[in-house]
Scaffold this motif. Structure first.
Motif, PDB file in Angstrom:
ATOM      1  N   GLU A  91       1.185  14.515   0.046  1.00 24.89           N
ATOM      2  CA  GLU A  91       1.299  13.837  -1.243  1.00 24.89           C
ATOM      3  C   GLU A  91       1.420  12.333  -1.017  1.00 24.89           C
ATOM      4  O   GLU A  91       1.950  11.885  -0.002  1.00 24.89           O
ATOM      5  CB  GLU A  91       2.502  14.364  -2.022  1.00 24.89           C
ATOM      6  CG  GLU A  91       2.332  15.825  -2.412  1.00 24.89           C
ATOM      7  CD  GLU A  91       3.494  16.361  -3.232  1.00 24.89           C
ATOM      8  OE1 GLU A  91       4.495  15.635  -3.422  1.00 24.89           O
ATOM      9  OE2 GLU A  91       3.411  17.525  -3.688  1.00 24.89           O
ATOM     10  N   ARG A  92       0.919  11.573  -1.991  1.00 27.51           N
ATOM     11  CA  ARG A  92       0.870  10.125  -1.844  1.00 27.51           C
ATOM     12  C   ARG A  92       2.269   9.519  -1.759  1.00 27.51           C
ATOM     13  O   ARG A  92       3.172   9.891  -2.498  1.00 27.51           O
ATOM     14  CB  ARG A  92       0.120   9.515  -3.032  1.00 27.51           C
ATOM     15  CG  ARG A  92      -0.144   8.024  -2.898  1.00 27.51           C
ATOM     16  CD  ARG A  92      -1.035   7.564  -4.030  1.00 27.51           C
ATOM     17  NE  ARG A  92      -0.361   7.720  -5.311  1.00 27.51           N
ATOM     18  CZ  ARG A  92       0.423   6.785  -5.866  1.00 27.51           C
ATOM     19  NH1 ARG A  92       0.648   5.655  -5.222  1.00 27.51           N
ATOM     20  NH2 ARG A  92       0.981   7.004  -7.041  1.00 27.51           N
ATOM     21  N   LEU A  93       2.428   8.577  -0.847  1.00 24.27           N
ATOM     22  CA  LEU A  93       3.702   7.872  -0.685  1.00 24.27           C
ATOM     23  C   LEU A  93       3.381   6.390  -0.529  1.00 24.27           C
ATOM     24  O   LEU A  93       2.593   6.014   0.335  1.00 24.27           O
ATOM     25  CB  LEU A  93       4.437   8.387   0.549  1.00 24.27           C
ATOM     26  CG  LEU A  93       5.797   7.760   0.858  1.00 24.27           C
ATOM     27  CD1 LEU A  93       6.809   8.108  -0.217  1.00 24.27           C
ATOM     28  CD2 LEU A  93       6.293   8.230   2.226  1.00 24.27           C
ATOM     29  N   ASP A  94       3.982   5.542  -1.383  1.00 22.43           N
ATOM     30  CA  ASP A  94       3.694   4.118  -1.284  1.00 22.43           C
ATOM     31  C   ASP A  94       4.979   3.303  -1.327  1.00 22.43           C
ATOM     32  O   ASP A  94       6.083   3.833  -1.433  1.00 22.43           O
ATOM     33  CB  ASP A  94       2.724   3.680  -2.388  1.00 22.43           C
ATOM     34  CG  ASP A  94       3.254   3.960  -3.787  1.00 22.43           C
ATOM     35  OD1 ASP A  94       4.476   3.810  -4.005  1.00 22.43           O
ATOM     36  OD2 ASP A  94       2.462   4.326  -4.672  1.00 22.43           O
ATOM     37  N   VAL A  95       4.818   2.004  -1.259  1.00 20.68           N
ATOM     38  CA  VAL A  95       5.954   1.106  -1.144  1.00 20.68           C
ATOM     39  C   VAL A  95       6.879   1.183  -2.353  1.00 20.68           C
ATOM     40  O   VAL A  95       8.091   0.922  -2.245  1.00 20.68           O
ATOM     41  CB  VAL A  95       5.466  -0.344  -0.927  1.00 20.68           C
ATOM     42  CG1 VAL A  95       4.750  -0.862  -2.164  1.00 20.68           C
ATOM     43  CG2 VAL A  95       6.628  -1.264  -0.546  1.00 20.68           C
ATOM     44  N   TRP A  96       6.319   1.566  -3.528  1.00 20.37           N
ATOM     45  CA  TRP A  96       7.148   1.602  -4.736  1.00 20.37           C
ATOM     46  C   TRP A  96       8.242   2.661  -4.645  1.00 20.37           C
ATOM     47  O   TRP A  96       9.290   2.538  -5.285  1.00 20.37           O
ATOM     48  CB  TRP A  96       6.279   1.839  -5.973  1.00 20.37           C
ATOM     49  CG  TRP A  96       5.427   0.644  -6.277  1.00 20.37           C
ATOM     50  CD1 TRP A  96       4.091   0.512  -6.068  1.00 20.37           C
ATOM     51  CD2 TRP A  96       5.873  -0.602  -6.822  1.00 20.37           C
ATOM     52  NE1 TRP A  96       3.663  -0.736  -6.446  1.00 20.37           N
ATOM     53  CE2 TRP A  96       4.738  -1.434  -6.929  1.00 20.37           C
ATOM     54  CE3 TRP A  96       7.101  -1.090  -7.239  1.00 20.37           C
ATOM     55  CZ2 TRP A  96       4.812  -2.727  -7.421  1.00 20.37           C
ATOM     56  CZ3 TRP A  96       7.183  -2.385  -7.742  1.00 20.37           C
ATOM     57  CH2 TRP A  96       6.046  -3.182  -7.827  1.00 20.37           C
ATOM     58  N   VAL A  97       8.004   3.710  -3.852  1.00 24.55           N
ATOM     59  CA  VAL A  97       9.055   4.715  -3.640  1.00 24.55           C
ATOM     60  C   VAL A  97      10.287   4.062  -3.022  1.00 24.55           C
ATOM     61  O   VAL A  97      11.419   4.299  -3.441  1.00 24.55           O
ATOM     62  CB  VAL A  97       8.545   5.863  -2.750  1.00 24.55           C
ATOM     63  CG1 VAL A  97       9.691   6.788  -2.360  1.00 24.55           C
ATOM     64  CG2 VAL A  97       7.446   6.640  -3.470  1.00 24.55           C
ATOM     65  N   PHE A  98      10.051   3.185  -2.053  1.00 25.43           N
ATOM     66  CA  PHE A  98      11.175   2.558  -1.350  1.00 25.43           C
ATOM     67  C   PHE A  98      11.827   1.460  -2.190  1.00 25.43           C
ATOM     68  O   PHE A  98      13.031   1.222  -2.083  1.00 25.43           O
ATOM     69  CB  PHE A  98      10.699   2.020  -0.002  1.00 25.43           C
ATOM     70  CG  PHE A  98      10.179   3.108   0.885  1.00 25.43           C
ATOM     71  CD1 PHE A  98      11.051   3.955   1.555  1.00 25.43           C
ATOM     72  CD2 PHE A  98       8.814   3.327   1.014  1.00 25.43           C
ATOM     73  CE1 PHE A  98      10.575   4.980   2.352  1.00 25.43           C
ATOM     74  CE2 PHE A  98       8.328   4.347   1.811  1.00 25.43           C
ATOM     75  CZ  PHE A  98       9.217   5.180   2.483  1.00 25.43           C
ATOM     76  N   VAL A  99      11.046   0.816  -3.056  1.00 19.92           N
ATOM     77  CA  VAL A  99      11.645  -0.125  -4.010  1.00 19.92           C
ATOM     78  C   VAL A  99      12.589   0.623  -4.942  1.00 19.92           C
ATOM     79  O   VAL A  99      13.711   0.187  -5.216  1.00 19.92           O
ATOM     80  CB  VAL A  99      10.550  -0.858  -4.813  1.00 19.92           C
ATOM     81  CG1 VAL A  99      11.182  -1.728  -5.904  1.00 19.92           C
ATOM     82  CG2 VAL A  99       9.687  -1.710  -3.893  1.00 19.92           C
ATOM     83  N   GLY A 100      12.125   1.778  -5.414  1.00 18.42           N
ATOM     84  CA  GLY A 100      12.972   2.597  -6.273  1.00 18.42           C
ATOM     85  C   GLY A 100      14.230   3.061  -5.560  1.00 18.42           C
ATOM     86  O   GLY A 100      15.317   3.115  -6.164  1.00 18.42           O
TER      87      GLY A 100
END
Length: 302
Positions: A260-269
């Motif tokens: 599943e897609r994982l991007d930088v916004w996950v870590f910002v959240g």
């Protein structure tokens, strides 16, 4: 030396986070060969076997399972089964991170219900952790039109059900042990699951799915063990916001095991969620220390 209540809440909720993540993976794997009623029946059956084994080897548990507050117990477990079914449906149709993010509307409901039903105080830090948690979830999810499909609505309804479960669990911990709460959950939900299951469905389960079935049964019991003990150690409005950490954790799991897609916004959240949690934990610790000093000065602590 007694453990700080805040530390106990954090430790129990850490176990809960890992258990709920294991449940999500197991449900996704088992749903390839079983319908969702059958998947939830596997969870209840194995959980019931665990409970009965504990009863056999530890006789003192037998005094804890006398029927008490059965109307509230039936309400809790009926609502929980429906919420679990809706949540499991979402897990089969949406990315893990989307499901867990949508589910976290529950803390907002829980905080309001806790004030109304349990008489808990809604402090600035508890409001803040909910607001920052929801903001972090929105950053991770960045909801667009595609998020609001029927499966997403199922998860939103499940979150309302979970809020009711959280509150009723907190109420039950005042008079019932954790073992009793989990035991009755398995006893009540097993026949509900069988209503929508093929009586011989276990014969269709391939050997390759047995580890997932065992993981589902164990994590189904340990998740509620951890949740019940967390509620016993602290207020619902302290316990539930810690559950926000499930979103980044399950996003990483979905990326690692299901591409599943994982991007930088996950870590910002993640950073936004952690900021709220740390703020609330610090405020709760200060309030506990202040309360202890006041009680000690008035001679309430020997």
């Amino acid at each position: 030396m007694a453990t700080n209540p805040i530390v106990r809440v954090v430790l129990w909720m850490t176990g809960g986070l890992l258990s709920f993540s294991a449940m999500a993976i197991s449900i996704r794997l088992l749903s390839a060969n079983l319908n969702l009623f059958e998947v939830l029946t596997v969870r209840s059956l194995l959980g019931l076997i665990i409970m009965l084994t504990l009863l056999a080897v530890h006789p003192p548990f037998r005094t804890q399972i006398r029927p008490q507050r059965m109307r509230l117990t039936l309400f809790r477990n009926g609502i929980h089964f429906v919420a679990q079914y809706l949540w499991a449906t979402g897990l089969t149709l949406l990315p893990f991170a989307t499901v867990f993010a949508l589910e976290f509307i529950a803390p907002a409901w829980t905080a309001l219900l806790a004030v109304w039903i349990l008489g808990e105080k809604l402090t600035k830090s508890r409001i803040g952790v909910i607001v920052l948690g929801l903001l972090g979830v929105l950053i991770i999810l960045r909801p667009g039109i595609e998020a609001f499909n029927p499966a997403a609505l199922f998860v939103l309804l499940a979150s309302l059900g979970y809020a009711c479960v959280y509150i009723s669990t907190k109420m039950l911990t005042k008079t019932q042990t954790t073992f009793a709460i989990i035991f009755w959950m398995m006893v009540i939900q097993f026949p509900i699951g069988m209503l929508g299951s093929d009586p011989l469905f276990l014969l269709r389960l391939p050997a390759s799915d047995i580890p997932a079935a065992i993981a589902l049964g164990v994590s189904g019991a340990t998740s509620h063990l951890c949740l019940s003990n967390a509620f016993r150690a602290g207020d619902a409005t302290l316990v539930v916001p810690l559950d926000f950490l499930r979103v980044p954790l399950i996003a990483v799991v979905g990326w690692m095991f299901f591409n599943e897609r994982l991007d930088v916004w996950v870590f910002v959240g993640v950073l936004v969620i952690l900021a709220g949690i740390l703020w609330n934990l610090r405020a709760e610790s200060r309030r506990d220390r202040k309360s202890t000093r006041l009680n000690s000065s008035h001679g309430y602590i020997s």
